[in-house]
Every structure is written in structure tokens, then in C-alpha cells.
Design a protein around this motif. Structure first.
Motif, mmCIF file in Angstrom:
data_model
loop_
_atom_site.group_PDB
_atom_site.id
_atom_site.type_symbol
_atom_site.label_atom_id
_atom_site.label_comp_id
_atom_site.label_asym_id
_atom_site.label_seq_id
_atom_site.Cartn_x
_atom_site.Cartn_y
_atom_site.Cartn_z
ATOM 1 N N TRP A 3 49.016 -59.970 24.398
ATOM 2 C CA TRP A 3 50.248 -59.443 24.971
ATOM 3 C C TRP A 3 49.900 -58.503 26.120
ATOM 4 O O TRP A 3 48.855 -57.841 26.122
ATOM 5 N N SER A 4 50.814 -58.423 27.078
ATOM 6 C CA SER A 4 50.622 -57.478 28.168
ATOM 7 C C SER A 4 50.835 -56.063 27.662
ATOM 8 O O SER A 4 51.479 -55.833 26.626
ATOM 9 N N ALA A 5 50.309 -55.095 28.410
ATOM 10 C CA ALA A 5 50.475 -53.696 28.023
ATOM 11 C C ALA A 5 51.954 -53.310 27.973
ATOM 12 O O ALA A 5 52.388 -52.556 27.089
ATOM 13 N N ASP A 6 52.748 -53.833 28.913
ATOM 14 C CA ASP A 6 54.183 -53.531 28.912
ATOM 15 C C ASP A 6 54.863 -54.089 27.662
ATOM 16 O O ASP A 6 55.724 -53.427 27.057
ATOM 17 N N SER A 7 54.497 -55.304 27.279
ATOM 18 C CA SER A 7 55.075 -55.900 26.071
ATOM 19 C C SER A 7 54.711 -55.090 24.837
ATOM 20 O O SER A 7 55.543 -54.894 23.941
ATOM 21 N N ILE A 8 53.492 -54.606 24.813
ATOM 22 C CA ILE A 8 53.043 -53.811 23.668
ATOM 23 C C ILE A 8 53.791 -52.486 23.617
ATOM 24 O O ILE A 8 54.197 -52.020 22.540
ATOM 25 N N LEU A 9 54.020 -51.879 24.777
ATOM 26 C CA LEU A 9 54.785 -50.628 24.811
ATOM 27 C C LEU A 9 56.196 -50.827 24.281
ATOM 28 O O LEU A 9 56.704 -50.014 23.494
ATOM 29 N N ARG A 10 56.846 -51.919 24.695
ATOM 30 C CA ARG A 10 58.202 -52.196 24.208
ATOM 31 C C ARG A 10 58.197 -52.468 22.706
ATOM 32 O O ARG A 10 59.091 -52.033 21.974
ATOM 33 N N PHE A 11 57.172 -53.154 22.240
ATOM 34 C CA PHE A 11 57.025 -53.451 20.814
ATOM 35 C C PHE A 11 56.870 -52.154 20.023
ATOM 36 O O PHE A 11 57.486 -51.974 18.966
ATOM 37 N N ARG A 12 56.060 -51.244 20.542
ATOM 38 C CA ARG A 12 55.870 -49.969 19.851
ATOM 39 C C ARG A 12 57.165 -49.175 19.804
ATOM 40 O O ARG A 12 57.527 -48.611 18.752
ATOM 41 N N GLN A 13 57.868 -49.127 20.909
ATOM 42 C CA GLN A 13 59.124 -48.377 20.961
ATOM 43 C C GLN A 13 60.147 -48.926 19.971
ATOM 44 O O GLN A 13 60.903 -48.168 19.358
ATOM 45 N N ALA A 14 60.146 -50.247 19.784
ATOM 46 C CA ALA A 14 61.100 -50.861 18.851
ATOM 47 C C ALA A 14 60.765 -50.543 17.403
ATOM 48 O O ALA A 14 61.629 -50.671 16.518
ATOM 49 N N ASN A 15 59.523 -50.118 17.131
ATOM 50 C CA ASN A 15 59.100 -49.871 15.753
ATOM 51 C C ASN A 15 58.891 -48.395 15.435
ATOM 52 O O ASN A 15 58.664 -48.052 14.271
ATOM 53 N N GLU A 16 58.953 -47.538 16.424
ATOM 54 C CA GLU A 16 58.729 -46.114 16.196
ATOM 55 C C GLU A 16 59.893 -45.476 15.440
ATOM 56 O O GLU A 16 61.027 -45.958 15.487
ATOM 57 N N GLY A 17 59.567 -44.402 14.737
ATOM 58 C CA GLY A 17 60.606 -43.627 14.067
ATOM 59 C C GLY A 17 61.096 -44.216 12.764
ATOM 60 O O GLY A 17 62.113 -43.764 12.235
ATOM 61 N N LYS A 18 60.400 -45.198 12.225
ATOM 62 C CA LYS A 18 60.835 -45.838 10.983
ATOM 63 C C LYS A 18 59.889 -45.453 9.838
ATOM 64 O O LYS A 18 59.270 -46.301 9.201
ATOM 65 N N THR A 19 59.772 -44.177 9.613
ATOM 66 C CA THR A 19 58.878 -43.674 8.574
ATOM 67 C C THR A 19 59.242 -44.262 7.218
ATOM 68 O O THR A 19 60.411 -44.266 6.822
ATOM 69 N N GLY A 20 58.231 -44.772 6.535
ATOM 70 C CA GLY A 20 58.447 -45.394 5.232
ATOM 71 C C GLY A 20 58.565 -46.898 5.291
ATOM 72 O O GLY A 20 58.463 -47.568 4.266
ATOM 73 N N ASP A 21 58.774 -47.449 6.480
ATOM 74 C CA ASP A 21 58.835 -48.897 6.667
ATOM 75 C C ASP A 21 57.413 -49.388 6.924
ATOM 76 O O ASP A 21 56.857 -49.191 8.017
ATOM 77 N N VAL A 22 56.807 -50.018 5.927
ATOM 78 C CA VAL A 22 55.396 -50.405 6.011
ATOM 79 C C VAL A 22 55.143 -51.330 7.192
ATOM 80 O O VAL A 22 54.155 -51.185 7.930
ATOM 81 N N GLU A 23 56.035 -52.294 7.404
ATOM 82 C CA GLU A 23 55.857 -53.237 8.502
ATOM 83 C C GLU A 23 55.936 -52.524 9.851
ATOM 84 O O GLU A 23 55.116 -52.754 10.745
ATOM 85 N N ALA A 24 56.923 -51.663 10.015
ATOM 86 C CA ALA A 24 57.090 -50.954 11.285
ATOM 87 C C ALA A 24 55.910 -50.018 11.548
ATOM 88 O O ALA A 24 55.411 -49.939 12.683
#
Length: 642
Positions: free
Chosen positions: A504-525
Motif C-alpha cells: 500500500w502507498s503511504a497515503d493509503s496507510i495513513l487513511r487506514f490508520r485514521q479509520a482505525n484510531e481511537g477504538k480502544t478495546g477493539d482488537v482488530e482496530a
């Protein structure tokens, strides 16, 4: 008459010499690789990313009646303890119990440690005391400093103060304290002359070693309500064993919750000056670095080429972590180095060397049967429900054709329901059950299980004992028919197939991280965020790979061919590789030499199931393989024609 006798005797010697020259030489060995307290007190179990809080092997057993102990340490073969009632106790181990002696009175204490012939303690106010023993009794004086927990390591005192670890250099006049790093707010601490151990208020145990850049703490245990039920209030180490005092003042001894059946099993086969070695190891997986270290050690000591040594992981999900799981919970990121090197690596090398040392003339027989212990766990995504149920068996006998060893190979995950006490118990799972039953029913000294292409195959039964029993019955049934003599020379090869991936491109990875941040307790995220951080770090270091190395090892033992694939090969690879040599005796193993990701086929990738998508994040891989990965590997194996 004499002439006939000597002629017959000469013929016998001639036949024996001929057998010795033409037959295989084989040797086997089994070495247990269960952890012990000399290596590690508690191990994180590999194979599952859940529960989020982790699975650890540490369990506790009471060793003395309640004494209302509030502070505990060990030194010079003795326990020293202060009680709630102000008693000063000394204790010695007698079998599995402690014999306590009341040595007088002491001030109320909440922590104890011993260093360089003196005792150090914390009183109820958190003040640091220094004590000296006289006739078993202790006299205290107040020193400078405060804390909530106390330990020592390499001649330094360590005190927990809030979320800070302090290091103290003791002199006759003062203790010079300095901050060495952050730490969990420890309620008690101990040491084993290698590491510091501490418990926090949530009954989680941590370990770390102070260094010039602070302390990196690693969680190594927790109260889980199944195998660890006590609340730990004090810790101490005596004769390489860990002890704890619970909330009722009862002393407990720590140990591993284990079935005691984790092993490394080696089979060495020699003929015509060439030796091949097959090793089955009861671990979930290992990195190529461990395989290389073992092979290089044997190459140096026994002059056997690395390409002649095949290492196979049984893939049990109930062994300690032995590889890097950098996107998992923190406690899975790296294996315990003491366990990995002093137990697993040393045990595998020892098994190989012992097998090489006890070689004797042997005959080999191959036979093929089938088993129905497994099913494709992604059947909902593929109506064909592929499952390669082939069961290959190698029967090895001595010069008198008496059974020595049985090796059996099939592909199926060693898993069972991740729940209750069994979830926290070290175990080789169904392979150990099957091995033991085969040994009992054949009176063989050693039975070996080799994991096949079981990447997407799970047992039909939720009970690993039933799975092992069924597999053993299938092995016995297979041994009763169709045995074919193995003849011919030995050869071995190790090839690498580089599979292209598109990171994945760095930009795609950044967007992926942003979509998963802040979900404490969600093992997948949480896993996705760690993967994104890992990949961004690799981009920063210019270390992003655009290929996946697949290792293909081939051992030709006469007219039996064993092909070992790295990674978690799914079930289709067994059938596909055997089809390259129709009518030949070909066995295919996965989980060999390096278990660094899954090895899926097109339908896993298209369907986006775990084996073809999510697993690559768990394994910290740079990207997904191409849809034609299966064809690439099969074509490469066909062209090499090893």
C-alpha cells in the motif's frame, strides 16, 4: 562338515555386510521444550490474538497455611517475612511446603528485599528502612527515600514511586536516587538476578531490565480467573522459582500450567555418505532466523548442509510465543529470549545431535491412507470445501525389521476452543495425543508428527483429545496395509521463490490508520493501527519489501520425496505438488523453516477471508500476494524438478 559351516558363516557375514552397506541408517531423539523456571517464569501463549488481555502460562499453588504476610523476600536459601501482627519470620523450603520460624517482632512492613548481606524494607508510611540480621532477628534504621514497592538488581536498589522507577546507589551515609524510567504503578516487586518483576493493582505481572536508556516493560502474566485466581500482594524468588503472597497472606509457588508434552523430535536418515534430518517442533511458528541459527550450528558441529535439515512447526496454538508478532498485543511482539534460545533452540539442536549419535541400520517403508479429522474452515466462502485428507506414514524398522519409529503427516490446525482452563495451558494439542497413542499401540520408541498444508483446515471436533485419538486410529489403520519399501539414494535442496506483492502507498496507510484510531478495546482496530505504524516506519527507513520469499525444501529419501513449504500453506498445495509427480511417493508439509504469513490461493484472496486478507496484517506483511500465487509456486516447483 566344517567347510559347509564356515561357508554358511561367511554367507551370513556377507549378507549382514551387504545389508549394512545398502541399508539406511536412522536415529531418532525427543527433547522436551516445555519452559521451566530457570528460563522463564511465565510465557505468553501463541496462536490467538484474543482475549485482548492475553494468555499466559503462570499459575499458582499454595505452599503454606495463612500467616498474614505483608512483606516477603528470599536470600541465602531462606525466606524472610513480616506479618500483619508484627511477627518477623524466617522460612525454609521442605518439599513443597515452607517451615516457618518466628524470630521475634518487627515494625509493620509492606515490602522487603535483600542485597549484599543486608535487608531493605518499606514501612507502612512508605519510608525505606535498612536492616541487619543478628541471631535471626532484625534491627532497622530509617534511610532516605520513599516508595510503594522495592527490589534489587546487580547491587542497586529499585523503588516504585507512582509511575516512576527509581534506582538507588547505597552508601554508608545516604542512598543516591535517580529516575531510570517510567513503570506501571507497582504494588510489589522482586528480582531473579536477571530481571525485575512487578505487579500492578490490576494483578498484571511485568518484567524489565534497567539500562542506559531506561526500562522497557513487558507484561508476562495476569489474573485470569481460571489458572490464576489469586490477588498477588508480594513477590519473591527462591531457588529459581517465583513465589507470591495472596490477599489472605498465603504463600504460593508459581509454575507453568502445562500438559508437559511440548517436544522437539528429530529423525536422522543416512545413506551413501549423505544425511538428511527431519525435525518436528511443538511451536506455533518460528522466524527464518531461528531456523538458520539451528541449521548453521549443526552444519558447524556435524558438517551437515543446512539444505539437508528440515524444520517443521506443529503449529499448536498453546505453546509459548517463539516468533515476532509485532502487530499483536504488546506482550506478543517478541518471544522471551531465554525461552527461545536456552530451551527451544538448544532443545532442537540437542534433539538433532542425539538422533545423529544413535543411528543404526534400518529399513524404511512408506504408505498412504486418509483421515477425516479436519474440515475447511472457510467453507462458506467456497462451496467446494477443499480438504486434502491424505495421511502419509513412514514406518522405520531396525535390521531385524522390528519397528523403531513411525512418522505421520497430515494437514490440520492444532486448535480447540479458546476458553476456560485449557486456553491458558501449554499443550502440543492433538499431535501429542496421537503420538502417544501410536507409541503405545506400536510399542515404538518414538512417533513423529509433521504438519502438512493445514492453513485453512480446522479439526472437526472441539476436543483435541478426540481429534488425536481419531488420527492415531487412522495411522494404525494405514500401517496395516500398503507398505512399500523405500530404496535409493539421498539428496536435498533448498530453493527460494520470490512472490511479488504490491505494498500500500503511504497515503493509503495513513487513511487506514485514521479509520482505525481511537477504538480502544477493539482488537482488530488496534492491530490495524499497529500494522499501519509498522509500515510507515518501514517507509521512513526505506525498508518496504515488494516480495514475499517462499522457501521450498526437498528431501529425497530414496524413492520417497518430502517437500516442505514455508508459511501457513493452505490445503490445495498438497494436492498440487503431489500432482507434479503422479504415481510417485510425494509428501508435502507446510510450516517449514519460516512461518511468516499464510500461503493462500486465489479464492482466499478474492473472498477476502482471513487466510487471503486479514492474516497479512496480523503477520505484519507489506501487502497481499497476487491472485496467481498458487500457479507461480506450482510452476516453480515443477521447473526445478527437485
Amino acid at each position: 562338515m566344517k567347510k559347509r559351516f564356515f561357508t554358511g558363516l561367511a554367507l551370513c557375514f556377507s549378507a549382514a555386510a551387504s545389508f549394512a552397506q545398502e541399508s539406511f541408517q536412522t536415529g531418532t531423539a525427543t527433547v522436551h521444550i516445555d519452559p521451566d523456571t530457570s528460563a522463564v517464569y511465565s510465557a505468553a501463549l501463541a496462536g490467538y490474538g484474543v482475549p485482548r488481555d492475553g494468555r499466559f502460562s503462570l499459575t499458582w499453588q499454595p505452599v503454606s497455611p495463612p500467616r498474614k504476610i505483608t512483606a516477603l523476600t528470599a536470600s541465602g536459601g531462606y525466606f524472610y517475612a513480616g506479618t500483619q501482627d508484627g511477627e518477623w519470620l524466617s522460612g525454609t523450603m521442605s518439599g513443597d511446603s515452607v517451615q516457618w520460624t518466628n524470630a521475634g517482632k518487627t515494625t509493620a512492613l509492606q515490602a522487603l528485599t535483600a542485597m549484599q548481606g543486608r535487608l531493605y524494607a518499606l514501612n507502612a508510611a512508605g519510608d525505606i528502612l535498612e536492616g541487619s540480621l543478628r541471631n535471626g532477628k532484625v534491627q532497622w534504621r530509617v534511610r532516605n527515600g520513599k516508595g510503594t514497592a522495592l527490589a534489587q538488581l546487580h547491587g542497586k536498589l529499585y523503588a516504585s514511586s507512582g509511575e516512576t522507577l527509581l534506582e538507588g546507589t547505597v552508601s554508608s551515609k545516604t542512598i543516591a536516587w535517580r529516575k531510570v524510567g517510567e513503570a506501571p504503578a507497582f504494588t510489589c516487586m522482586a528480582d531473579n538476578n536477571r530481571e525485575l518483576y512487578g505487579m500492578d493493582a490490576q494483578d498484571r505481572m511485568w518484567t524489565g531490565v534497567p539500562g542506559p536508556h531506561g526500562v522497557s516493560w513487558r507484561q508476562v502474566g495476569r489474573k485470569n480467573g481460571e489458572t490464576w485466581k489469586i490477588g498477588v500482594r508480594q513477590l519473591a524468588v527462591m531457588q529459581q522459582a517465583l513465589y507470591a503472597v495472596d490477599e489472605h497472606g498465603i504463600l504460593h509457588k508459581g509454575s507453568h500450567k502445562t500438559a508437559n508434552d511440548l517436544t522437539a523430535r528429530a529423525l536422522a536418515i543416512r545413506k551413501g555418505g549423505k544425511t538428511a534430518v527431519i525435525v518436528g517442533i511443538d511451536v506455533c511458528g518460528f522466524n527464518a532466523t531461528l531456523g538458520a541459527a539451528v541449521k548453521n550450528a549443526i552444519a558447524k558441529s556435524r558438517k551437515i548442509p543446512p539444505s539437508a535439515i528440515l524444520l517443521n512447526a506443529s503449529h499448536t496454538h498453546f505453546a509459548p510465543v517463539t516468533q515476532t508478532w509485532i502487530t499483536w498485543g504488546d506482550f506478543y511482539h517478541f518471544p522471551d529470549s531465554n525461552y527461545l534460545n536456552k530451551v527451544v533452540k538448544a532443545g532442537v539442536i540437542r534433539a538433532i545431535e542425539r538422533a545423529l549419535d544413535n543411528m543404526a541400520p534400518s529399513q524404511l517403508y512408506f504408505t498412504r491412507g486418509s483421515t477425516q479429522i479436519g474440515h475447511n474452515r472457510r467453507a462458506a466462502a467456497n462451496p467446494d470445501q477443499p480438504y486434502d485428507n491424505v495421511l502419509d506414514v513412514l514406518r522405520i524398522t531396525d535390521a531385524q525389521d522390528k519397528l523403531k519409529t513411525v512418522l505421520f503427516l497430515t494437514g490440520c490446525h492444532p486448535v480447540f476452543r479458546n476458553a476456560d482452563e485449557e486456553s491458558y495451558t501449554l499443550s502440543a494439542n492433538y499431535p501429542a495425543v496421537a503420538r502417544k497413542l501410536v507409541e503405545e499401540r506400536t510399542a515404538s520408541a518414538n512417533a513423529m508428527f509433521i504438519q502438512g498444508c493445514g492453513g485453512d483446515i480446522n479439526p472437526r471436533s472441539a476436543d483435541h483429545r478426540q481429534t488425536g485419538s481419531d488420527l492415531a486410529a487412522d495411522v494404525m489403520h494405514t500401517l496395516d496395509s500398503g507398505l512399500q519399501r523405500v530404496d535409493g539414494d539421498i539428496s536435498f535442496f533448498l530453493d527460494t521463490i520470490n512472490i511479488p506483492v504490491k505494498p500500500w502507498s503511504a497515503d493509503s496507510i495513513l487513511r487506514f490508520r485514521q479509520a482505525n484510531e481511537g477504538k480502544t478495546g477493539d482488537v482488530e482496530a488496534e492491530k490495524n493501527v499497529r500494522w499501519a505504524n509498522l509500515m510507515l516506519q518501514r517507509y521512513q527507513n526505506n525498508a518496504v519489501q515488494n516480495f514475499l520469499p517462499e522457501y521450498v525444501q526437498t528431501l529425497n529419501i530414496g524413492n520417497w520425496k518430502l517437500v516442505g513449504l514455508s508459511r501457513e500453506a493452505v490445503t490445495e498445495y498438497g494436492k498440487g505438488i503431489r500432482a507434479i509427480w503422479p504415481g510417485r511417493r510425494v509428501s508435502v508439509a507446510g510450516y517449514c523453516n519460516d512461518v511468516s504469513s499464510y500461503l493462500p490461493v486465489a479464492w482466499h484472496i478474492k473472498a477476502g477471508v482471513y487466510e487471503g486478507f486479514g492474516s497479512f496484517f496480523w503477520y505484519g506483511q507489506p501487502g497481499l500476494p497476487p491472485l496467481d500465487i498458487y500457479d507461480r509456486i506450482i510452476d516453480a516447483v515443477r521447473q526445478k524438478n527437485r
